[in-house]
Design an enzyme around this catalytic site. Structure first.
Site, short mmCIF file in Angstrom:
data_model
loop_
_atom_site.label_atom_id
_atom_site.label_comp_id
_atom_site.label_asym_id
_atom_site.label_seq_id
_atom_site.Cartn_x
_atom_site.Cartn_y
_atom_site.Cartn_z
N TYR A 149 3.39 17.24 43.76
CA TYR A 149 2.26 17.44 42.83
C TYR A 149 2.59 16.86 41.45
O TYR A 149 1.81 16.09 40.88
CB TYR A 149 1.98 18.94 42.71
CG TYR A 149 0.76 19.29 41.90
CD1 TYR A 149 -0.51 18.82 42.25
CD2 TYR A 149 0.86 20.14 40.80
CE1 TYR A 149 -1.64 19.18 41.51
CE2 TYR A 149 -0.27 20.50 40.07
CZ TYR A 149 -1.51 20.01 40.42
OH TYR A 149 -2.62 20.37 39.69
N ASP A 150 3.79 17.21 40.95
CA ASP A 150 4.16 16.78 39.60
C ASP A 150 4.15 15.26 39.48
O ASP A 150 3.59 14.70 38.53
CB ASP A 150 5.56 17.30 39.24
CG ASP A 150 5.68 18.82 39.34
OD1 ASP A 150 4.71 19.46 39.82
OD2 ASP A 150 6.73 19.36 38.96
N GLU A 151 4.78 14.60 40.45
CA GLU A 151 4.88 13.14 40.35
C GLU A 151 3.56 12.45 40.68
O GLU A 151 3.27 11.38 40.17
CB GLU A 151 6.01 12.61 41.24
CG GLU A 151 7.40 13.13 40.87
CD GLU A 151 7.89 12.69 39.47
OE1 GLU A 151 7.12 12.05 38.72
OE2 GLU A 151 9.05 12.98 39.14
N LYS A 153 0.67 13.59 39.79
CA LYS A 153 -0.11 13.66 38.54
C LYS A 153 0.50 12.77 37.46
O LYS A 153 -0.23 12.17 36.67
CB LYS A 153 -0.19 15.10 38.05
CG LYS A 153 -1.07 16.00 38.93
CD LYS A 153 -2.54 15.60 38.86
CE LYS A 153 -3.43 16.60 39.57
NZ LYS A 153 -4.86 16.23 39.52
N ARG A 190 -2.13 31.43 44.81
CA ARG A 190 -1.83 31.60 43.39
C ARG A 190 -1.77 33.07 43.02
O ARG A 190 -2.35 33.93 43.69
CB ARG A 190 -2.90 30.93 42.54
CG ARG A 190 -2.80 29.43 42.54
CD ARG A 190 -3.95 28.94 41.72
NE ARG A 190 -3.82 27.56 41.38
CZ ARG A 190 -4.82 26.70 41.52
NH1 ARG A 190 -5.98 27.10 42.01
NH2 ARG A 190 -4.66 25.45 41.17
N ASP A 210 12.13 38.18 39.18
CA ASP A 210 12.06 39.48 38.48
C ASP A 210 10.78 39.58 37.66
O ASP A 210 10.59 40.56 36.93
CB ASP A 210 13.31 39.70 37.61
CG ASP A 210 13.44 38.64 36.52
OD1 ASP A 210 12.51 37.81 36.36
OD2 ASP A 210 14.46 38.64 35.80
N GLN A 213 9.28 35.27 34.38
CA GLN A 213 8.70 33.95 34.10
C GLN A 213 7.31 34.14 33.51
O GLN A 213 6.63 35.11 33.83
CB GLN A 213 8.67 33.08 35.36
CG GLN A 213 7.67 33.44 36.44
CD GLN A 213 8.19 34.49 37.42
OE1 GLN A 213 9.03 35.32 37.09
NE2 GLN A 213 7.69 34.48 38.65
N ARG A 279 5.64 28.86 30.44
CA ARG A 279 4.58 27.87 30.30
C ARG A 279 3.53 28.39 29.31
O ARG A 279 3.00 29.48 29.48
CB ARG A 279 3.92 27.61 31.65
CG ARG A 279 2.95 26.47 31.61
CD ARG A 279 2.27 26.29 32.93
NE ARG A 279 3.08 25.61 33.92
CZ ARG A 279 2.85 25.70 35.23
NH1 ARG A 279 1.89 26.46 35.68
NH2 ARG A 279 3.60 25.02 36.07
#
Ligand code: UDP
Length: 317
Positions: A149-151, A153, A190, A210, A213, A279
């Protein structure tokens, strides 16, 4: 958007795509909607079916798309976008960001249309800069499971900029941060639909790792507002769109418990590989360029989303 503009929306049967179609039609645009339905659902656009200003074409944009007549803008939202989806569909995900985006840019070039690509906060990977501003190049594992996905995009952004520089196509890039609301798929994996569904059915709420994040959740109507301001903005550098209100995933689970009133426990599960630790968008550019910022607070947005899920059949095993 100007009334009567002719718009192509790809990924139109998806969560964001279908909301974008609604808003474009409300603004008086004529919409051609394209989707190959691998993650989208006709259910999301069936209310638009009989409108004369709306047309749906089932098509995979990895193959060239021929459209008769003029075209003003292409909004490209076609891609699997949840970690569960793109891990199940890795090749499709890489292809839609490369072949798919290339085909659409060729179409934009041929028609003299504008092209807006919806990119993602995932281009920042597991970010070492916090909050993330658009000048940050990211910390992406190029061969890890999320790389599909990252690459994809990142490639899509590079291709978009190349068409801008080389062919002067009028392009826009938005980087979308976590967005939620009605029409999210119950089984897309999700955290928002999963935990709401679990809470509504008295099942344990699954928190990965935990839960320390963080994510920053934006309500769908705010996100679509931002996207709609992009064509008039004139800026071709990437623009972050998201809500900077950051929270830990454990805090998110507690909020879902509180707002649904469930007694179900929180259950901890292993953290997936390369799951970003933090994020949060820096939205200074969007504020300045678009005069945009999110308006729907977390409680209001998540309340509407919970209500919407309450009205859905309990069709998840
Ligand atoms: N997550 C979780 N439980 C779930 C699904 C996701 O704790 O049932 C976590 C996931 O590990 C991540 C965060 O919630 O840290 C957001 O995950 P999501 O899949 O919604 O989107 P992402 O931001 O990772 O693309």
């Amino acid at each position: 958007m100007k009334t009567e503009s002719k718009i192509l929306v790809t990924g139109a049967a998806g969560f964001l795509g279908s909301h974008l179609c609604d808003r474009l039609l409300d603004a008086g645009c004529r919409v051609t909607a394209v989707d190959n339905l691998i993650t989208g659902s006709l259910e999301n656009i069936k209310h638009l079916g009989n409108r004369p200003d709306f047309e749906f074409i089932e098509h995979d944009i990895c193959r060239p798309l021929e459209l008769p007549g003029p075209l003003d803008w292409i909004f490209d939202l076609a891609s699997p976008a949840s970690p569960v989806d793109y891990l199940k569909l890795p090749i499709e995900t890489l292809k839609v960001g490369s072949y798919g985006v290339h085909n659409l840019l060729e179409l934009a070039r041929a028609k003299g249309a504008g092209f807006l690509i919806t990119s993602t906060s995932e281009v920042y990977g597991d970010p070492l800069v916090h909050p993330q501003e658009e000048g940050y190049w990211g910390n992406v594992n190029p061969i890890g499971p999320r790389s599909v996905y990252d690459e994809s995009k990142r490639f899509a952004e590079a291709m978009t900029m190349a068409y801008r520089r080389h062919f002067e196509v009028d392009t826009r890039i938005v980087r979308i941060f976590n967005t939620y609301g009605p029409r999210m798929r119950l089984d897309d994996g999700r955290v928002v639909p999963t935990l709401i569904w679990q809470a509504l059915h008295g099942r344990p709420l699954t928190v990965f790792g935990d839960g320390s994040q963080t994510r920053s959740f934006c309500y769908v109507s705010d996100l679509i507002d931002g996207i709609l301001r992009m064509p008039e903005s004139g800026g071709y550098d990437p623009v972050n769109l998201g809500n900077p209100a950051e929270m830990s995933i454990l805090e998110f689970a507690k909020q879902i418990k509180r707002l649904t009133g469930t007694e179900a426990p929180i259950e901890f599960r292993p953290l997936p590989q390369d799951d970003p630790r933090q994020r949060k968008p820096d939205i200074s550019r969007a504020r300045k360029l678009l005069g945009w910022e999110p308006r729907v607070g977390f409680e209001e947005g998540i309340g509407r989303t919970i209500d919407w899920f309450k009205g859905r059949p309990a069709d998840k095993g």
